[in-house]
Design an enzyme around this catalytic site. Sequence first.
Site, PDB file in Angstrom:
ATOM      1  N   CYS A 196       0.833  -1.203   0.000  1.00 53.79           N
ATOM      2  CA  CYS A 196       0.000   0.000   0.000  1.00 53.79           C
ATOM      3  C   CYS A 196       0.869   1.254   0.000  1.00 53.79           C
ATOM      4  O   CYS A 196       0.477   2.296  -0.529  1.00 53.79           O
ATOM      5  CB  CYS A 196      -0.940  -0.005   1.205  1.00 53.79           C
ATOM      6  SG  CYS A 196      -0.125  -0.295   2.784  1.00 53.79           S
ATOM      7  N   HIS A 611      -1.421   7.299   7.131  1.00 52.76           N
ATOM      8  CA  HIS A 611      -1.064   6.002   7.727  1.00 52.76           C
ATOM      9  C   HIS A 611      -2.034   5.709   8.859  1.00 52.76           C
ATOM     10  O   HIS A 611      -2.294   6.567   9.708  1.00 52.76           O
ATOM     11  CB  HIS A 611       0.366   6.056   8.278  1.00 52.76           C
ATOM     12  CG  HIS A 611       0.776   4.808   9.017  1.00 52.76           C
ATOM     13  ND1 HIS A 611       0.589   4.657  10.378  1.00 52.76           N
ATOM     14  CD2 HIS A 611       1.339   3.651   8.586  1.00 52.76           C
ATOM     15  CE1 HIS A 611       1.034   3.472  10.749  1.00 52.76           C
ATOM     16  NE2 HIS A 611       1.497   2.849   9.695  1.00 52.76           N
ATOM     17  N   HIS A 619      -1.521   0.620   7.503  1.00 55.23           N
ATOM     18  CA  HIS A 619      -1.992   0.692   6.121  1.00 55.23           C
ATOM     19  C   HIS A 619      -1.871   2.134   5.639  1.00 55.23           C
ATOM     20  O   HIS A 619      -2.115   3.078   6.391  1.00 55.23           O
ATOM     21  CB  HIS A 619      -3.457   0.230   6.049  1.00 55.23           C
ATOM     22  CG  HIS A 619      -4.046   0.303   4.680  1.00 55.23           C
ATOM     23  ND1 HIS A 619      -3.604  -0.492   3.647  1.00 55.23           N
ATOM     24  CD2 HIS A 619      -5.027   1.080   4.162  1.00 55.23           C
ATOM     25  CE1 HIS A 619      -4.305  -0.207   2.558  1.00 55.23           C
ATOM     26  NE2 HIS A 619      -5.175   0.744   2.851  1.00 55.23           N
TER      27      HIS A 619
END
Length: 1065
Positions: A196, A611, A619
């Site tokens: 990601c 974040h 993620h």
Amino acid sequence: MDTLCSSLLVADETGEGKRILESNHGALSSPLKHQQTFLNQLREITGINDIQVLQQALKDSNGNLELAVAFLTAKNAKVPQQEEATYYQTALPGNDRYISVGSQADTNVIDLTGDDKDDLQRAIALSLEESNRAFRETGITDEEQAISRVLEASIAENKASLKRTHPEVWSDSPNPYDRKRQDNCPVGLKNVGNTCWFSAVIQSLFNLLEFRRLVLNFSPPANAQDLPRNQKEHRNLPFMRELRYLFALLVGSKRKYVDPSRAVEILKDAFKSNDSQQQDVSEFTHKLLDWLEDAFQIKAEEERDGEKPKNPMVELFYGRFLAVGVLEGKKFENTEMFGQYPLQVNGFKDLHECLEAAMIEGEIESLHSENSAKSGQEHWFTELPPVLTFELSRFEFNQALGRPEKIHNKLEFPPILYLDRYMHKNRELTRIKRDEIKRLKEYLTVLQQRLERYLSYGSGPKRFPLVDVLQYALEFASSKPVCTSPVDDLGASAPSSGTLPAQTSPSTIEQQGPSSSDVPSTSPVQRSVIHKPFTQSRIPPDLPMHPAPRHITEEELSVLEGCLHRWRTEVENDTRDLQESISRIHRTIELMYFDKTMIQVPYRLHAVLVHEGQANAGHYWAYIYDHHQNRWMKYNDISVTKSTWEELERDSFGGYRNASAYCLMYINDKEQYLIEEEFNKETGQILVGMDTLPSDLRDYVKEDNKRFEKELEEWDAELAQKAQQEKLLSQIPRAPAPSPAPVQAGEPEYLEQPSRTDLSKHLKEDSVQAINKALAEQEDRGPEAIMDTAIKLEYTRLLKLAQEDPPPECDYRLRHAIVYFIQNQAPKKIIERTLLEQFGDHNLSFDERCRNIMKVAQAKLEMIKPDEVNMEEYERWHQDYRNFRETTMFLMVGLEFFQKKSYMEALLYLIYAYQNNKELLSKGPYRGHDEELISHYRRECLLKLNEHAAALFESGDDQEVNNGLIIMNELIVPCLPLLLVDEMEEKDIVAVEDMRNRWCSYLGQEMEPNLQEKLTDFLPKLLDCSTEIKGFNDPPKLPSYSTHELCERYARIMLSLSRTPADGR
């Protein structure tokens, strides 16, 4: 993940750094430079940033680095918590390299917090030798090797997904139409395993049109095959090729998202490592730009004509600042180049406060005075890059726990950032304004202290506003003393069947007893006259009922009231004046830099990289501004959706959830070429889509689109073949199906029955009762009149039920659809037709009277014209009622399982109860049940399952661990988007954070390697912030209940609940 462990890897990067030292006035001596090098190494090893503490440690150890580290780590409890691993090496003399960002942490960390001297020696040896040795042998830095470990882990996880038994979060849908791009919606990037971070960075850069053009139009040097000079050059050019392909697909692909595995593969092949960690955004951005810079540098050197080559990556992303300061009384001035600019978050409320702190370090008063031994420096931007990136340091090392922690503090940042105050050309004006702000803040502190004395008056632990104190004193002085006994007071407030004599004391009452002439012997007041506690306390009979002055003259009262009124007015005026003065100063400070001369360098926010998670796992996604549509877009791996500034604030500022901005990308608002579309030089038309691509990339995208179109054609052919087979099967003669069995009276009429009008025994009895009452009132009338009366009687009964406010366990809507319709204001025609159907049902044909009324009702139904009742609307109302009863059953069965502690069985029922109920409530507040009640038990069920799964994981047994992860992957993780999709449900969001924190807490604990691997594999799924609802199993089959049984079981479960909020009606 960015951790402080990287501080152990202190490398001599003078060979790697791109030195751009433009001036060095007042250069320091060589020993002083070595001292600064030691200070930098000490700072990285220990994480301590206080320059005075470091200098003292170096002095006490006589320049011995090992002793200095031992001295500092032995006393680390006394040192303030260190900064995050991402360390910004400032422009002190002897430091002539780019600003650096922290490197990826090694998993084998040496603990420096203990007393083991061998560990300390190993840590120092590693920090001083390992990096240099690796660089000499391979030409690759530790930072690059750390990135390779993550890239290889990403590829490995993607390949391993084929072997796993549990479905992956990012598995492709077999239906290619689910993967088809809609109109001109931006293309997403597939998460190929903990990537990601890659998606967030690449999408942010891709949406910079100038950067996109540079990448797409990059052509490898003609002599690319003759460049075997080092390993970097073999890596950069293939990566540029794959990045061009990836950008081309993002421009012209017909897919909803594309796979970046080939670009990640190129990065992975450049390094060799087996460690598995998720990558850090700022670190990856730093190295990505570094690689691109190298690739463009090769091209620039090939094309130069005797001039110094210009590197477009440097021109776009790198700026310069001037560092002026004093070190131990000696002034210095350096010009340095910077890329990403790191900012500390802890202790600051907005971006300007972070910048102010970053631009001033140490005691800077000495800059303007002579013969001072203080040290400090100021930074001033001399040249800002068109694209300015701020790295927000949201991680710090907790020395007590021995692990990094994320800082969740709120930090605001503006959509337009004016940087005039930080420019070197405005240095003198900024210093004047800073001095003025400092003076105003000092005065503000004085005013706030004075105001606090008014608002918190007193010398004890409890303090009150002075205005209230004066008001209380005024009320006390004005009170009239009324003396009475507490017993008399109670007697006066008691129910009056008798009263006590007003002047009788408790002792007299106790001795004499109640008088029969005053109080009747049967009076309940007589038994409650004597109160032992009062009689035993012997309270004086003249005790005042309320606090009041015992003795005060009218003259004294008049003077006192006048003083208190005057003082209260004075205090109110003083308080108001202080508050207004404080507000004016705040406003003055806010507008200090908004005069015309200080708003000439505007930077617009282009992208925010967010974040969510903890320091060791999480993620990433990105919010990117669409400059042509003037809207924010959210790029979350394969999902690309429209967004708003409000959503960005909520997810990026921090302080709300575990999500916060980690990287901010601003662009010069005056440099329109950064975001301008490309034009056709001949026609002047804007180039869009495939027209913006060079011919080689256009062909590449066309080939990929052809492959995708072939997938669509194959899917269509497969569906057509299945449809043809089903058609052929349907034409085969079959044996006649058996006639349906007669419906039992006990079955629910809205679930298992073939017809809506097949009445249960409960409704049949209601109809018969109404008919009997009508016959009793009008026995000599005909069937039509009796039917009209029966319908009126039934409607009156149901209307009364609909208007009642019963307890939660008694829901009259379950007894009859008409009650549901009345409460939800259904059209009159819908209610009338429903009543006619009730009385026209064949189940009423059991005797002659009811049969006659049934025939009349059926005849009236046939007479209703199509334009009189909208049958589609009629069907929708009855479907809604069936959905209501079905939702009730989901809720009821789910609660029954919950009370039996069968949480896995309860969860699916409660999930469907909540989803169905939410859809009902969207049509009206009385269409469904109490949303809070269902939400509570759904949330509790998930929390219970999470605790159970965590306990299984903690057991360490392979089978138990696998069972716990199955619960998480198949039950809890798919449910999290349901809790996060509604931002107003604060309790749900808190519950999700609690569940995530429970699993993130394992990151700092020692565990077996196989457990660590499973945890690392599982956490990204748990921390995925996507609110995309993934498919669930089919709804569980509901049991069959009659109306009477349904009402009875619903009442029983609702009565047994310990938590019974209002039912939402």
